[in-house]
Design a protein around this motif. Structure first.
Motif, short mmCIF file in Angstrom:
data_model
loop_
_atom_site.label_atom_id
_atom_site.label_comp_id
_atom_site.label_asym_id
_atom_site.label_seq_id
_atom_site.Cartn_x
_atom_site.Cartn_y
_atom_site.Cartn_z
N ILE A 164 0.82 -1.21 0.00
CA ILE A 164 0.00 0.00 0.00
C ILE A 164 0.86 1.27 0.00
O ILE A 164 0.77 2.09 -0.91
N VAL A 168 1.31 1.33 -3.89
CA VAL A 168 0.20 2.15 -4.41
C VAL A 168 0.55 3.63 -4.33
O VAL A 168 0.62 4.33 -5.35
N MET A 230 -5.52 -5.75 2.74
CA MET A 230 -5.61 -5.02 1.47
C MET A 230 -6.95 -4.32 1.35
O MET A 230 -7.02 -3.15 0.95
N ASN A 231 -8.03 -5.02 1.68
CA ASN A 231 -9.37 -4.43 1.55
C ASN A 231 -9.56 -3.25 2.51
O ASN A 231 -10.28 -2.30 2.18
N LEU A 234 -6.80 -0.26 0.92
CA LEU A 234 -6.86 0.27 -0.44
C LEU A 234 -7.78 1.48 -0.55
O LEU A 234 -7.41 2.47 -1.21
N ALA A 237 -6.03 4.60 0.61
CA ALA A 237 -4.92 4.89 -0.31
C ALA A 237 -5.43 5.61 -1.56
O ALA A 237 -4.86 6.62 -1.99
N LEU A 265 -4.45 1.46 -9.32
CA LEU A 265 -5.16 0.18 -9.30
C LEU A 265 -4.45 -0.86 -10.16
O LEU A 265 -4.42 -2.05 -9.81
N PHE A 268 -1.44 -2.15 -8.26
CA PHE A 268 -1.93 -2.98 -7.16
C PHE A 268 -2.38 -4.34 -7.68
O PHE A 268 -2.01 -5.39 -7.14
N GLN A 269 -3.15 -4.36 -8.75
CA GLN A 269 -3.71 -5.60 -9.26
C GLN A 269 -2.62 -6.54 -9.78
O GLN A 269 -2.71 -7.77 -9.61
#
Length: 299
Positions: A164, A168, A230-231, A234, A237, A265, A268-269
């Protein structure tokens, strides 16, 4: 606790492992001095910028400055947790983290003092979303390792720090810096410093993905911890990115929010997909995948 033996006088270092390959890159590429970067042209360029353009770059730098200081302050428990497990190769690479994060703190401070000549208190640029991550989540996750260095705690710490904060926010921030500076051909010293910073951070992220892959491969139940962290993190962020755009009626330099949220995104993905492949993988396979990623980014 006492030592019973030493790795380098019994088995020797495993130089083929990803941490040691990253350590070699850090020795080769990470030894740069912020004080050597020439900021003379940057001072002249800064004076030619419009007030709103200066404000945007100052906002971005105020977030980076505090972020680099935060990881410098909060990183030690992760290094200690890895050292206590006897993972010497990983600890050797992690010793470069703290030096590099401190160096980044030094670099941004030079920019603020010598180029911007900004007021010392820039905390008004730190929004609620920024506070959630850097004032709360980062120190909590990393300092928790002092009392609990379990694999689950290491997952929470590495997701917060590597996925993160670095993967990110820092990478999206670098993208914003380069977009502005390259398109307008300004701030060559800052541009060089950011290039070197990004090079350092790419090694940090590579290790973080390796660490998380190793942990998840060893215990698939940790995937739930990784996913939950993560959930949780994110949204704030992405909120930090949105806050920067919300601060201006007309965005300086013609930047578009969707470009940067999409970039964040996407980065991150890509890493989530790497981590998903680690579930059930052997350590040898994780070594091979990590090494390919290191070789593809050999800079």
């Amino acid at each position: 606790m006492t030592h019973q033996q030493f790795l380098t006088t019994t088995h020797g270092l495993q130089r083929h492992t990803p941490p040691m390959r990253l350590y070699e890159k850090a020795k080769r590429l990470g030894i740069w001095n912020p004080s050597d970067i020439n900021l003379a042209q940057d001072k002249a360029d800064w004076q030619q910028l419009a007030p709103d353009e200066q404000d945007l770059l100052l906002r971005l730098t105020a977030m980076f400055q505090a972020g680099e200081e935060a990881v410098t302050l909060d990183l030690l428990p992760l290094i200690l947790a890895i050292a206590q497990e006897g993972r010497l190769e990983e600890e050797m690479f992690l010793t470069t983290f703290l030096f590099e994060e401190a160096k980044h703190t030094d670099f941004f401070n030079r920019f603020l003092v010598e180029v911007v000549q900004a007021d010392s208190d820039l905390s008004h640029y730190h929004t609620e979303n920024y506070h959630t991550l850097f004032y709360q989540a980062l120190p909590q996750a990393l300092r928790a390792l002092q009392a609990d260095a379990s694999p689950a705690a290491q997952v929470r710490a590495s997701v917060t720090y590597n996925m993160i904060v670095e993967g990110v926010l820092a990478e999206t921030g670098y993208h914003a810096y380069f977009t502005v500076m390259q398109q307008n051909n300004i701030l060559p010293g800052v541009r060089e410093g950011i290039r070197l910073l990004q090079q350092d951070e790419s090694r940090h992220i590579a290790y973080g993905i390796f660490l998380l892959s190793r942990l998840v491969a060893a215990d698939d139940s940790l995937w739930a911890v990784l996913e939950e962290t993560m959930n949780d993190l994110l949204p704030p962020a992405l909120g930090v990115v949105g806050d920067a755009f919300a601060a201006y009626d007309v965005m300086p330099f013609g930047l578009e929010e969707s470009v940067f949220t999409d970039y964040a995104l996407n980065q991150f993905q890509k890493r989530v997909e790497r981590l998903e492949k680690a579930r059930g993988a052997s350590l040898d396979e994780i070594y091979r995948v990590t090494q390919r990623a290191i070789d593809q980014n050999d800079s």
